[in-house]
Design a protein around this motif. Sequence first.
Motif, PDB file in Angstrom:
ATOM      1  N   GLN A  40       9.592 -19.476 -18.807  1.00 11.05           N
ATOM      2  CA  GLN A  40       8.795 -20.711 -18.846  1.00 11.05           C
ATOM      3  C   GLN A  40       8.564 -21.330 -17.472  1.00 11.05           C
ATOM      4  OE1 GLN A  40      11.967 -20.269 -19.837  1.00 11.05           O
ATOM      5  NE2 GLN A  40      13.026 -22.217 -20.241  1.00 11.05           N
ATOM      6  N   TYR A  41       8.941 -20.619 -16.392  1.00 19.05           N
ATOM      7  CA  TYR A  41       8.859 -21.209 -15.059  1.00 19.05           C
ATOM      8  C   TYR A  41       7.816 -20.516 -14.182  1.00 19.05           C
ATOM      9  CZ  TYR A  41      13.446 -22.922 -16.580  1.00 19.05           C
ATOM     10  OH  TYR A  41      14.475 -23.489 -17.288  1.00 19.05           O
ATOM     11  N   SER A  42       7.153 -21.304 -13.358  1.00 21.24           N
ATOM     12  CA  SER A  42       6.222 -20.742 -12.381  1.00 21.24           C
ATOM     13  C   SER A  42       6.971 -19.783 -11.468  1.00 21.24           C
ATOM     14  CB  SER A  42       5.595 -21.860 -11.544  1.00 21.24           C
ATOM     15  OG  SER A  42       5.047 -21.346 -10.340  1.00 21.24           O
ATOM     16  N   ALA A  43       6.462 -18.556 -11.345  1.00 22.58           N
ATOM     17  CA  ALA A  43       7.129 -17.565 -10.495  1.00 22.58           C
ATOM     18  C   ALA A  43       7.115 -17.996  -9.036  1.00 22.58           C
ATOM     19  CB  ALA A  43       6.452 -16.202 -10.660  1.00 22.58           C
ATOM     20  N   VAL A  44       6.024 -18.605  -8.600  1.00 27.07           N
ATOM     21  CA  VAL A  44       5.926 -19.045  -7.210  1.00 27.07           C
ATOM     22  C   VAL A  44       6.899 -20.183  -6.936  1.00 27.07           C
ATOM     23  CG1 VAL A  44       4.404 -20.120  -5.513  1.00 27.07           C
ATOM     24  CG2 VAL A  44       3.567 -18.235  -6.910  1.00 27.07           C
ATOM     25  N   GLU A  45       7.018 -21.106  -7.884  1.00 25.59           N
ATOM     26  CA  GLU A  45       7.970 -22.200  -7.700  1.00 25.59           C
ATOM     27  C   GLU A  45       9.404 -21.671  -7.674  1.00 25.59           C
ATOM     28  OE1 GLU A  45       9.283 -26.489  -9.712  1.00 25.59           O
ATOM     29  OE2 GLU A  45       7.594 -25.352 -10.537  1.00 25.59           O
ATOM     30  N   LEU A  46       9.690 -20.681  -8.514  1.00 27.99           N
ATOM     31  CA  LEU A  46      11.016 -20.062  -8.480  1.00 27.99           C
ATOM     32  C   LEU A  46      11.283 -19.440  -7.116  1.00 27.99           C
ATOM     33  CD1 LEU A  46      11.087 -18.346 -11.989  1.00 27.99           C
ATOM     34  CD2 LEU A  46      12.638 -20.155 -11.225  1.00 27.99           C
ATOM     35  N   ALA A  47      10.288 -18.755  -6.569  1.00 31.75           N
ATOM     36  CA  ALA A  47      10.466 -18.121  -5.263  1.00 31.75           C
ATOM     37  C   ALA A  47      10.729 -19.149  -4.175  1.00 31.75           C
ATOM     38  CB  ALA A  47       9.230 -17.295  -4.916  1.00 31.75           C
ATOM     39  N   ARG A  48      10.118 -20.308  -4.301  1.00 29.60           N
ATOM     40  CA  ARG A  48      10.272 -21.339  -3.262  1.00 29.60           C
ATOM     41  C   ARG A  48      11.574 -22.114  -3.377  1.00 29.60           C
ATOM     42  NH1 ARG A  48       4.002 -23.253  -3.843  1.00 29.60           N
ATOM     43  NH2 ARG A  48       3.130 -21.974  -2.170  1.00 29.60           N
ATOM     44  N   THR A  49      12.145 -22.163  -4.582  1.00 30.70           N
ATOM     45  CA  THR A  49      13.269 -23.073  -4.803  1.00 30.70           C
ATOM     46  C   THR A  49      14.567 -22.410  -5.250  1.00 30.70           C
ATOM     47  OG1 THR A  49      12.606 -23.471  -7.107  1.00 30.70           O
ATOM     48  CG2 THR A  49      11.676 -24.937  -5.421  1.00 30.70           C
ATOM     49  N   ARG A  50      14.519 -21.133  -5.655  1.00 31.49           N
ATOM     50  CA  ARG A  50      15.701 -20.494  -6.206  1.00 31.49           C
ATOM     51  C   ARG A  50      16.060 -19.223  -5.452  1.00 31.49           C
ATOM     52  NH1 ARG A  50      19.111 -22.556 -10.323  1.00 31.49           N
ATOM     53  NH2 ARG A  50      17.983 -24.139 -11.478  1.00 31.49           N
ATOM     54  N   THR A  51      17.252 -18.700  -5.729  1.00 32.28           N
ATOM     55  CA  THR A  51      17.689 -17.456  -5.107  1.00 32.28           C
ATOM     56  C   THR A  51      17.273 -16.274  -5.971  1.00 32.28           C
ATOM     57  OG1 THR A  51      19.807 -17.374  -6.275  1.00 32.28           O
ATOM     58  CG2 THR A  51      19.710 -18.662  -4.221  1.00 32.28           C
ATOM     59  N   GLU A  53      19.262 -13.997  -7.093  1.00 33.63           N
ATOM     60  CA  GLU A  53      20.233 -13.865  -8.179  1.00 33.63           C
ATOM     61  C   GLU A  53      19.915 -14.818  -9.331  1.00 33.63           C
ATOM     62  OE1 GLU A  53      22.352 -12.009  -4.731  1.00 33.63           O
ATOM     63  OE2 GLU A  53      20.981 -13.696  -5.017  1.00 33.63           O
ATOM     64  N   ASP A  54      19.438 -16.019  -9.016  1.00 36.74           N
ATOM     65  CA  ASP A  54      19.060 -16.961 -10.066  1.00 36.74           C
ATOM     66  C   ASP A  54      17.965 -16.377 -10.959  1.00 36.74           C
ATOM     67  OD1 ASP A  54      20.851 -18.825  -9.130  1.00 36.74           O
ATOM     68  OD2 ASP A  54      19.342 -20.165  -8.268  1.00 36.74           O
ATOM     69  N   VAL A  55      16.955 -15.793 -10.313  1.00 40.88           N
ATOM     70  CA  VAL A  55      15.822 -15.242 -11.059  1.00 40.88           C
ATOM     71  C   VAL A  55      16.247 -13.995 -11.828  1.00 40.88           C
ATOM     72  CG1 VAL A  55      13.492 -14.277 -10.838  1.00 40.88           C
ATOM     73  CG2 VAL A  55      14.178 -16.239  -9.444  1.00 40.88           C
ATOM     74  N   TRP A  56      17.105 -13.205 -11.244  1.00 35.40           N
ATOM     75  CA  TRP A  56      17.665 -12.032 -11.937  1.00 35.40           C
ATOM     76  C   TRP A  56      18.378 -12.468 -13.202  1.00 35.40           C
ATOM     77  CZ3 TRP A  56      21.388  -8.290  -8.811  1.00 35.40           C
ATOM     78  CH2 TRP A  56      21.628  -7.143  -9.566  1.00 35.40           C
ATOM     79  N   HIS A  57      19.207 -13.506 -13.095  1.00 29.77           N
ATOM     80  CA  HIS A  57      19.920 -14.049 -14.252  1.00 29.77           C
ATOM     81  C   HIS A  57      18.923 -14.545 -15.294  1.00 29.77           C
ATOM     82  CE1 HIS A  57      22.401 -16.854 -16.616  1.00 29.77           C
ATOM     83  NE2 HIS A  57      23.472 -16.214 -16.155  1.00 29.77           N
ATOM     84  N   LEU A  58      17.885 -15.222 -14.853  1.00 34.25           N
ATOM     85  CA  LEU A  58      16.862 -15.732 -15.770  1.00 34.25           C
ATOM     86  C   LEU A  58      16.209 -14.600 -16.553  1.00 34.25           C
ATOM     87  CD1 LEU A  58      14.888 -18.008 -16.771  1.00 34.25           C
ATOM     88  CD2 LEU A  58      13.465 -17.413 -14.766  1.00 34.25           C
ATOM     89  N   MET A  59      15.844 -13.529 -15.863  1.00 31.78           N
ATOM     90  CA  MET A  59      15.128 -12.440 -16.515  1.00 31.78           C
ATOM     91  C   MET A  59      16.012 -11.698 -17.512  1.00 31.78           C
ATOM     92  SD  MET A  59      12.082 -12.694 -15.411  1.00 31.78           S
ATOM     93  CE  MET A  59      11.302 -11.166 -15.933  1.00 31.78           C
ATOM     94  N   LEU A  60      17.279 -11.492 -17.179  1.00 30.25           N
ATOM     95  CA  LEU A  60      18.145 -10.703 -18.060  1.00 30.25           C
ATOM     96  C   LEU A  60      18.868 -11.538 -19.108  1.00 30.25           C
ATOM     97  CD1 LEU A  60      17.477  -8.408 -16.106  1.00 30.25           C
ATOM     98  CD2 LEU A  60      19.866  -7.701 -16.214  1.00 30.25           C
ATOM     99  N   HIS A  61      19.173 -12.802 -18.778  1.00 22.67           N
ATOM    100  CA  HIS A  61      19.941 -13.627 -19.713  1.00 22.67           C
ATOM    101  C   HIS A  61      19.101 -14.733 -20.348  1.00 22.67           C
ATOM    102  CE1 HIS A  61      23.913 -11.892 -18.863  1.00 22.67           C
ATOM    103  NE2 HIS A  61      23.538 -11.833 -17.590  1.00 22.67           N
TER     104      HIS A  61
END
Length: 386
Positions: A40-51, A53-61
């Motif tokens: 549910q999150y903008s991929a670009v915003e995730l890239a700008r604000t998260r690590t 590992e955070d995104v990896w966790h989001l995708m798998l969990h």
Amino acid sequence: METISPEAGAGAPRGLKGVVVTDTALGDVRGTEGFYHYRQYSAVELARTRTFEDVWHLMLHGTLPGPAERAAFGERTAALRHLPAEVAAALPAIARAGAVSGPLAGLRTALSLLGAASGFRPLYDTGPDGRRDDALAACAAVPTLLTALHRLGRGEEPIAPRDDLPYAANYLWMLDGSEPDPIRVRAVEHYLISTVDHGFNASTFTARVIASTGADLAACLVGAVGAFSGPLHGGAPSRALDTLDAIGTPERIDPWIRERVLAGDRIMGFGHPVYRTEDPRSRMLRSIAEEFGGPLVEFAVQVEERVEAILAELKPGRELHTNVEFYAGVVMELCAIPREMFTPTFAAARAVGWSANILEQAEDSKIIRPAARYIGPPPAQPVPAA
């Protein structure tokens, strides 16, 4: 694959464009808006604000981790970077065999061996927790495999992963053994996050088709890497930078581009099968490149402006803008990543997206088995005598 008769209708469009083949909760690409998201999150915003590992966790969990989850996930995935002894011992031979084709080709063999050595079971015979364990192990090992194959191919010893470094920093460490510069690390991390997933592209679809058969996770990833290696898919970042080299100087931009467009050649780094606006990944990576500054960035911006203007003149009505590969190549060059590692670096990120899709597909036991329309000579004809 089944076949159907011509009388059955026109069937699907070429390349299955626009054909919906499944439901997904992992994300989407909204091409007319120039927007894409992970869950549910903008991929670009995730890239700008998260690590990463955070995104990896989001995708798998399915969730972004809190501080405690982030630390535990980082520790777990860092420990999985180390290769089984059987795999590490085989890498020199794989690198020698792939001296011409490079690390991405070697990754296909290495991933298959990793799955066997790690005891990956068929998805069909494994529960959700076991599948996720295999996905984490494979994704954590991909950067180690790629950098080792790269260094072995250059006659250098692989550099062991460090458990104290996050994903992007450890990747740069294993490439050249120098202490990663924080600015380079964050630029590479932006790129890695922005390329984790991107809808039902050819490699993701390939991974899901294989997953639908119940094969093991390594087999699914091997198929995805094979699809990804094609120059019309993942193999473009270095080719886009080669375009800048071929043009050379600002005064050559217009004649070089016009000649290629009029000849019907594709300008690598421009155009996308989904986006009808500027690729949001390109927009973000351009801003990162501009933070570095310098002659390469200035030249890339000039080329972008003139290519878009010439394409608008010679191909009116078509929206052709830079795609992710154009500025990805510039950013990786500025971060001192060797060009032969541009596409492998892309694959190191996309392995996470492939794995998330594989896990989602494994929840559906229906095998993907489309049909084809037969257009050959009418059967049944007599078989000629020998």
